[in-house]
Structure formats: structure tokens, C-alpha cells
Design an enzyme around this catalytic site. Structure first.
Site, PDB file in Angstrom:
ATOM      1  N   ARG A 153       0.929  -1.426  -0.022  1.00 54.01           N
ATOM      2  CA  ARG A 153       0.055   0.028  -0.050  1.00 54.01           C
ATOM      3  C   ARG A 153       0.697   1.142  -0.097  1.00 54.01           C
ATOM      4  NH1 ARG A 153      -3.086  -3.368  -0.498  1.00 54.01           N
ATOM      5  NH2 ARG A 153      -5.447  -3.169  -0.065  1.00 54.01           N
ATOM      6  N   SER A 155     -10.787   0.096   3.239  1.00 52.69           N
ATOM      7  CA  SER A 155     -10.011  -0.172   4.488  1.00 52.69           C
ATOM      8  C   SER A 155      -9.516   1.297   4.877  1.00 52.69           C
ATOM      9  CB  SER A 155      -8.764  -0.915   4.482  1.00 52.69           C
ATOM     10  OG  SER A 155      -9.096  -2.298   3.954  1.00 52.69           O
ATOM     11  N   GLU A 187      -4.710   4.263   6.132  1.00 54.26           N
ATOM     12  CA  GLU A 187      -4.642   3.943   4.719  1.00 54.26           C
ATOM     13  C   GLU A 187      -5.096   5.053   3.751  1.00 54.26           C
ATOM     14  OE1 GLU A 187      -5.221   1.121   0.793  1.00 54.26           O
ATOM     15  OE2 GLU A 187      -6.710   1.735   2.396  1.00 54.26           O
TER      16      GLU A 187
HETATM   17  N1  EPU Z   1     -11.436 -10.197  10.494  1.00 48.74           N
HETATM   18  C1  EPU Z   1     -11.828 -10.358  11.829  1.00 48.74           C
HETATM   19  N2  EPU Z   1     -13.292  -9.584  12.114  1.00 48.74           N
HETATM   20  C2  EPU Z   1     -13.905  -8.989  10.976  1.00 48.74           C
HETATM   21  C3  EPU Z   1     -13.477  -9.199   9.677  1.00 48.74           C
HETATM   22  C4  EPU Z   1     -12.185  -9.779   9.551  1.00 48.74           C
HETATM   23  O1  EPU Z   1     -11.338 -10.573  12.678  1.00 48.74           O
HETATM   24  O2  EPU Z   1     -15.046  -8.869  11.269  1.00 48.74           O
HETATM   25  C5  EPU Z   1      -9.933 -10.759  10.407  1.00 48.74           C
HETATM   26  C6  EPU Z   1      -9.950 -12.174   9.891  1.00 48.74           C
HETATM   27  O3  EPU Z   1      -8.752 -12.740  10.544  1.00 48.74           O
HETATM   28  C7  EPU Z   1      -9.926 -12.019   8.399  1.00 48.74           C
HETATM   29  C8  EPU Z   1      -8.648 -11.086   8.498  1.00 48.74           C
HETATM   30  O4  EPU Z   1      -9.346 -10.001   9.321  1.00 48.74           O
HETATM   31  O5  EPU Z   1      -9.055 -13.296   7.940  1.00 48.74           O
HETATM   32  C9  EPU Z   1      -8.652 -10.419   7.031  1.00 48.74           C
HETATM   33  O6  EPU Z   1      -9.986  -9.736   6.547  1.00 48.74           O
HETATM   34  P1  EPU Z   1     -10.230  -9.677   5.030  1.00 48.74           P
HETATM   35  O7  EPU Z   1      -9.952 -10.753   4.262  1.00 48.74           O
HETATM   36  O8  EPU Z   1     -11.489  -8.833   4.856  1.00 48.74           O
HETATM   37  O9  EPU Z   1      -8.998  -8.646   4.492  1.00 48.74           O
HETATM   38  P2  EPU Z   1      -8.276  -7.367   5.158  1.00 48.74           P
HETATM   39  O10 EPU Z   1      -6.924  -7.507   5.601  1.00 48.74           O
HETATM   40  O11 EPU Z   1      -9.212  -6.725   6.382  1.00 48.74           O
HETATM   41  C10 EPU Z   1      -7.245  -6.397   3.074  1.00 48.74           C
HETATM   42  C11 EPU Z   1      -7.042  -5.083   2.234  1.00 48.74           C
HETATM   43  C12 EPU Z   1      -8.549  -4.894   1.623  1.00 48.74           C
HETATM   44  C13 EPU Z   1      -8.772  -6.209   0.619  1.00 48.74           C
HETATM   45  C14 EPU Z   1      -8.722  -7.581   1.458  1.00 48.74           C
HETATM   46  C15 EPU Z   1      -8.692  -8.539   0.470  1.00 48.74           C
HETATM   47  C16 EPU Z   1      -5.694  -3.852   3.348  1.00 48.74           C
HETATM   48  C17 EPU Z   1      -5.669  -2.404   4.338  1.00 48.74           C
HETATM   49  N3  EPU Z   1      -6.990  -4.056   3.011  1.00 48.74           N
HETATM   50  O12 EPU Z   1      -8.104  -6.238   3.866  1.00 48.74           O
HETATM   51  O13 EPU Z   1      -8.328  -3.834   0.620  1.00 48.74           O
HETATM   52  O14 EPU Z   1      -9.812  -5.999  -0.276  1.00 48.74           O
HETATM   53  O15 EPU Z   1      -7.200  -7.473   2.239  1.00 48.74           O
HETATM   54  O16 EPU Z   1      -7.400  -9.141   0.196  1.00 48.74           O
HETATM   55  O17 EPU Z   1      -4.779  -4.254   3.146  1.00 48.74           O
HETATM   56  C18 EPU Z   1      -8.702  -1.468   0.733  1.00 48.74           C
HETATM   57  O18 EPU Z   1      -7.466  -1.141   0.706  1.00 48.74           O
HETATM   58  O19 EPU Z   1      -9.507  -0.487   1.027  1.00 48.74           O
HETATM   59  C19 EPU Z   1      -9.089  -2.659   0.849  1.00 48.74           C
HETATM   60  C20 EPU Z   1     -10.520  -3.024   0.878  1.00 48.74           C
END
Ligand code: EPU
Length: 328
Positions: free
Chosen positions: A152, A222, A318
């Protein structure tokens, strides 16, 4: 004053003193009149009424620079909508971007942010970037390796480049054969293995996963980055919570989900005014109606404070915070 309703996604009652929507040719003459550069405004938090803005949305088009049996190098204008571009590529049999489906914003912003999702990042596809350098008053072409892309991050977020370099064209190298990337657990769980060889099917699956987790409006995706920790920092966290999920990074560091840290700090649904920590994905802050910039700012600070107190980890936004115009 010009309302920013159509120029940011948080739905805040904010305006700008001037808005420029130049073509590529018009950039040199107006660049110095603008304080901030935006694309579609899907990753910004305006902290009030803003000074003059240059929006790249009117810079459109594409051209094929080079083509072989297996690859294509295509130059695309920075103002094209990212998701429409992903669909255009699939329709032309140019592959690799499928997992980046439905990410809001422009092609130019995709480079600035080095967007990533579901096991794919923009970085490996980038060949070069063209843009106007305000300080040098010159057009420049920057090869990908000089753009400092990492999680990012890119050089275009750094001092001397942010708001000083206006990306107008992005060259990407894409494959003519399709190999689905199914490394992300959410994706693996969802796909039918046989159908996954159809790029449109994978595109739709990704789109569906995103739409379940992200609110349809009033957010900037995010809000915070996932923190990157050293092994010692991860071990310290594991003593507090052995079940914490983590991903190993190529450089030996570890990425932990900020969503998890926020969730386990009990912040889902936490609200200040109309700004709320989204229930389905707590990494997202959402406008529940009439939120103000100050409510978003206060909520962001509160989430950072509580996560710091609970886990000893500093969450870095972010989303880019844009300072309001100073009034005399
Ligand atoms: N989780 C929780 N509670 C929740 C939701 C998620 O504990 O209610 C934990 C879980 O362990 C889950 C983990 O968070 O496995 C990861 O969640 P998610 O797969 O939704 O991904 P993220 O790491 O929160 C990142 C990117 C997103 C991208 C997703 C999918 C960043 C800052 N964000 O989110 O990007 O879509 O992975 O790859 O790296 C964005 O940048 O705007 C964005 C949406």
C-alpha cells in the site's frame, strides 16, 4: 465553493474553493494552481472545505505499446476507472488483474496506493508511469523499479512527489493466458475449482466477496493499513493472543489483520456521531448518514487509541487525510 459530493466517497458535507478537471495537455498550465491531486476520491478524508483540487478523472484512453503471443504491454490513462479497466482487460483476453476486481478509484490512484486484494498486488504488472513533475516543470517517465512500490505504498505518497507529480499514464504488462490465483482463503472457499479457469467467473466471485464485506456507500474502503511486524513483535502479540492470524511476508516480517485487532478490541459498531466502525468489516469506517469530518477524525483517533492500549500496536491510516483550507 464547489461541493465535493461527487468527488469523494465518505459523503461528507464539504466543498473546495476550485476544482480543475484537465486533459493531459492542459496539466502543465494549471498544475501549480492546485493544492491536492485526486482521482475519484475513494481513499481520502477531507477534514473540511478544501483548497483547490486537480482531479485526474478526465484523462482517458489507452494504447497497446507492444504485443507478443504470450503478453501485452498496454498504456492506460490515469483517469480511467480501475474496475472498468479490469473488465476491459478481461474482455480483450489480457489477464492478471482479475482478483483486483471492483476496487474503487482510478488507474492512477491504483499505482499511488499499490492496490492489492485477494492475493494479488498491482506492483508486478507495472512497467512504467508517465506524469507531469510540478517542481521540474517537465514530463517524466519513471520505470516501475523507481516507483518504490511496497505494501500500500509508492513514491507518489512521499514528500516531493505527493501532489507534485501528476500521473497521467500507466503502462502495465499483462498475460494472454489466464491462471487463476486462488491463494486467499476467502477465495478458495468460494470458488468452484472447475469454473475458476473462466476469468469472468473469478471476477464475479471476487466482486461478490467484496460486496458482502464493504458497504455500498459512505466509506473509503480499508481505513487503516494492516500492520507489518517483526518476529519479536509478533511473538509478543502471540503471548497476549495465541490465536492471532498472521501472514509471512517475503522479507521475513509478518502482516497481521488490523480488522482482527479492532474486532477483538470490541470496536465493531462503535460510533461517534454518524461515523461508525463497520460491523461486517471493522477495518472500514462508514458514514451512517450525516457524519462530519470531525466525527470521522475523532473515530479514527479513538480506534487508534484503543488498539494501542489493548495491543500496543499503532495503526497507520490507509486513507489520506486532506487538511482543510485555512480561513483568514
Ligand atoms: N477479521 C476479523 N473480523 C472481521 C473481519 C475480518 O477478525 O469482522 C480478520 C479475519 O482474521 C480475516 C482478516 O481480518 O481473515 C482479514 O480480513 P479481510 O480478508 O477482509 O482482509 P483485510 O486484511 O481486512 C485487506 C485489504 C483490502 C482487501 C482485502 C482482501 C488492506 C488495508 N486491506 O483487508 O483492501 O480487499 O485484504 O485482500 O490491506 C482497501 O485497501 O481499501 C481494501 C478493501
Amino acid at each position: 465553493m464547489i461541493p465535493l459530493d461527487e468527488y469523494h466517497t465518505l459523503g461528507l458535507p464539504v466543498s473546495t474553493s476550485a476544482l480543475f478537471l484537465p486533459s493531459e495537455e492542459e496539466i502543465p498550465e494549471i498544475a501549480c494552481s492546485a493544492t491536492y491531486i485526486i482521482g475519484e476520491g475513494s481513499n481520502i478524508l477531507p477534514l473540511g472545505n478544501l483548497p483547490p483540487i486537480l482531479c485526474t478523472r478526465a484523462i482517458k484512453g489507452y494504447q497497446i505499446l507492444r504485443e507478443s503471443i504470450s503478453e501485452v504491454e498496454v498504456e492506460v490513462a490515469a483517469g480511467e476507472n480501475w474496475d472498468a479497466w479490469v473488465r476491459f482487460c478481461i474482455a480483450h483476453g489480457w489477464h492478471g488483474l482479475e482478483n483486483l476486481a471492483a476496487i474503487p478509484g482510478t488507474v492512477g490512484a491504483a499505482v499511488v496506493q499499490n492496490i492489492g486484494a485477494y492475493g494479488v498486488e498491482l506492483a508486478p504488472f507495472l512497467v512504467k508511469v508517465r506524469g507531469w513533475n510540478k517542481r521540474l516543470e517537465a514530463w517524466q517517465e519513471l520505470p516501475a523499479h523507481t516507483c518504490k512500490l511496497s505494501y500500500r505504498h509508492s513514491i507518489f505518497q512521499e514528500k516531493g512527489w505527493q501532489d507534485d507529480f501528476i500521473i497521467t499514464r500507466v503502462t502495465l504488462r499483462l498475460k494472454k493466458s489466464f491462471e487463476p490465483v486462488l491463494t486467499y482463503p476467502d477465495v478458495r472457499k468460494r470458488v468452484d475449482k472447475v469454473r475458476s479457469h473462466d476469468p469472468w467467473y473469478l471476477y464475479q466471485v471476487i466482486r461478490a466477496i467484496r460486496s458482502e464485506k464493504l458497504p455500498a456507500q459512505g466509506s473509503a474502503g480499508s481505513f487503516f493499513k494492516n500492520p507489518i511486524l517483526s518476529e519479536a513483535e509478533l511473538q509478543r502479540l502471540q503471548q497476549q493472543a495465541p490465536e492471532i492470524p498472521f501472514y509471512s511476508m517475503p522479507d521475513g516480517s509478518f502482516k497481521v489483520p488490523a480488522a482482527w485487532l479492532i474486532d477483538r478490541a470490541g470496536l465493531k459498531g462503535y460510533r461517534i456521531g454518524d461515523a461508525e466502525v463497520y460491523e461486517k468489516q471493522p477495518l472500514v469506517l462508514v458514514n451512517r448518514g450525516k457524519a462530519t469530518p470531525n466525527e470521522f477524525l475523532a473515530l479514527a483517533r479513538e480506534v487508534q487509541r484503543i488498539v494501542w492500549e489493548r495491543w500496543g500496536i499503532r495503526l497507520e491510516p490507509e486513507v489520506r487525510f486532506l487538511e482543510a483550507q485555512k480561513t483568514a
